[in-house]
Design a protein around this motif. Sequence first.
Motif, PDB file in Angstrom:
ATOM      1  N   TYR A  35       0.854  -1.186   0.000  1.00  0.00           N
ATOM      2  CA  TYR A  35       0.000   0.000   0.000  1.00  0.00           C
ATOM      3  C   TYR A  35       0.892   1.237   0.000  1.00  0.00           C
ATOM      4  CZ  TYR A  35      -3.876  -3.023   1.559  1.00  0.00           C
ATOM      5  OH  TYR A  35      -4.841  -4.004   1.663  1.00  0.00           O
ATOM      6  N   GLN A  37       0.704   5.209   1.365  1.00  0.00           N
ATOM      7  CA  GLN A  37      -0.071   6.130   2.196  1.00  0.00           C
ATOM      8  C   GLN A  37       0.544   7.518   2.118  1.00  0.00           C
ATOM      9  OE1 GLN A  37      -0.536   5.146   6.396  1.00  0.00           O
ATOM     10  NE2 GLN A  37      -2.438   6.319   6.507  1.00  0.00           N
ATOM     11  N   GLY A  40      -1.873  12.400   5.469  1.00  0.00           N
ATOM     12  CA  GLY A  40      -3.267  12.777   5.688  1.00  0.00           C
ATOM     13  C   GLY A  40      -4.283  11.927   4.964  1.00  0.00           C
ATOM     14  N   GLN A  41      -3.829  10.859   4.345  1.00  0.00           N
ATOM     15  CA  GLN A  41      -4.728   9.970   3.605  1.00  0.00           C
ATOM     16  C   GLN A  41      -4.667   8.556   4.170  1.00  0.00           C
ATOM     17  OE1 GLN A  41      -6.769  11.148   1.139  1.00  0.00           O
ATOM     18  NE2 GLN A  41      -5.897  13.115   1.767  1.00  0.00           N
ATOM     19  N   GLY A  42      -5.639   7.742   3.799  1.00  0.00           N
ATOM     20  CA  GLY A  42      -5.581   6.334   4.156  1.00  0.00           C
ATOM     21  C   GLY A  42      -4.687   5.592   3.178  1.00  0.00           C
ATOM     22  N   PRO A  43      -4.269   4.391   3.537  1.00  0.00           N
ATOM     23  CA  PRO A  43      -3.464   3.590   2.608  1.00  0.00           C
ATOM     24  C   PRO A  43      -4.228   3.301   1.318  1.00  0.00           C
ATOM     25  CG  PRO A  43      -3.379   2.670   4.829  1.00  0.00           C
ATOM     26  CD  PRO A  43      -4.449   3.721   4.843  1.00  0.00           C
ATOM     27  N   GLU A  44      -3.500   3.317   0.210  1.00  0.00           N
ATOM     28  CA  GLU A  44      -4.074   2.977  -1.102  1.00  0.00           C
ATOM     29  C   GLU A  44      -3.393   1.713  -1.606  1.00  0.00           C
ATOM     30  OE1 GLU A  44      -6.659   6.411  -1.781  1.00  0.00           O
ATOM     31  OE2 GLU A  44      -6.361   4.613  -3.016  1.00  0.00           O
ATOM     32  N   PHE A  45      -4.195   0.771  -2.063  1.00  0.00           N
ATOM     33  CA  PHE A  45      -3.695  -0.509  -2.552  1.00  0.00           C
ATOM     34  C   PHE A  45      -2.779  -0.322  -3.767  1.00  0.00           C
ATOM     35  CE2 PHE A  45      -3.829  -4.934  -3.693  1.00  0.00           C
ATOM     36  CZ  PHE A  45      -3.888  -4.968  -5.069  1.00  0.00           C
ATOM     37  N   LEU A  91       3.548   0.828   2.851  1.00  0.00           N
ATOM     38  CA  LEU A  91       3.191  -0.185   3.846  1.00  0.00           C
ATOM     39  C   LEU A  91       3.078  -1.547   3.184  1.00  0.00           C
ATOM     40  CD1 LEU A  91       0.355   1.870   5.561  1.00  0.00           C
ATOM     41  CD2 LEU A  91       2.441   1.142   6.713  1.00  0.00           C
TER      42      LEU A  91
END
Lengths: 111, 110
Positions: A35, A37, A40-45, A91
């Motif tokens: 992922y 990240q 300020g954002q969530g993890p992106e696949f 991540l």
Amino acid sequence: GAGVSQSPRYKVAKRGQDVALRCDPISGHVSLFWYQQALGQGPEFLTYFQNEAQLDKSGLPSDRFFAERPEGSVSTLKIQRTQQEDSAVYLCASSLQYEQYFGPGTRLTVT
Amino acid sequence: RKEVEQDPGPFNVPEGATVAFNCTYSNSASQSFFWYRQDCRKEPKLLMSVYSSGNEDGRFTAQLNRASQYISLLIRDSKLSDSATYLCVVNSLSDYKLSFGAGTTVTVRA
């Protein structure tokens, strides 16, 4: 027990450099995920492996990003010719069934 | 439009207070729902799964409203250690990919 480990924890790269980020999943975990990240954002696949097979790489932002897991255990995410927009935390997560366990991440800063 | 939307907060609450927040998801095919907790500069960790009938884990209660496509998290008797970012996460049974919201920041003050 040992969790997911990642190295390096921090990486500073000059724009245009290649980087390699390593992930050691929990022993025996078949599935491995990367992922990205941004602040300020969530993890992106980014991508998914089942053992050594890369089953989904639809989240990789460009062909500068490449991931491998040749022996079905350790995985490497490589970014070629880094750009400033690649700055993020990368991540890695592994799972046996449904729950994904995350590593501490590699914070990449491209200057 | 992002697949999972959350109010970023921050929610600043005193110790002992109750705090609640929601997230909405756009994919009606989503089947699995979770709340993850992420401390500053740390990795996300699973806080709890969210079931259709709603579920509780100690001071934490999660609810799912499939008709309106939203998920909620309520924290009772908040502790200083509850200060974190709470990530709403969804995926579908046929999809191993987790879709994360941007997170809701909660700060509990003494």
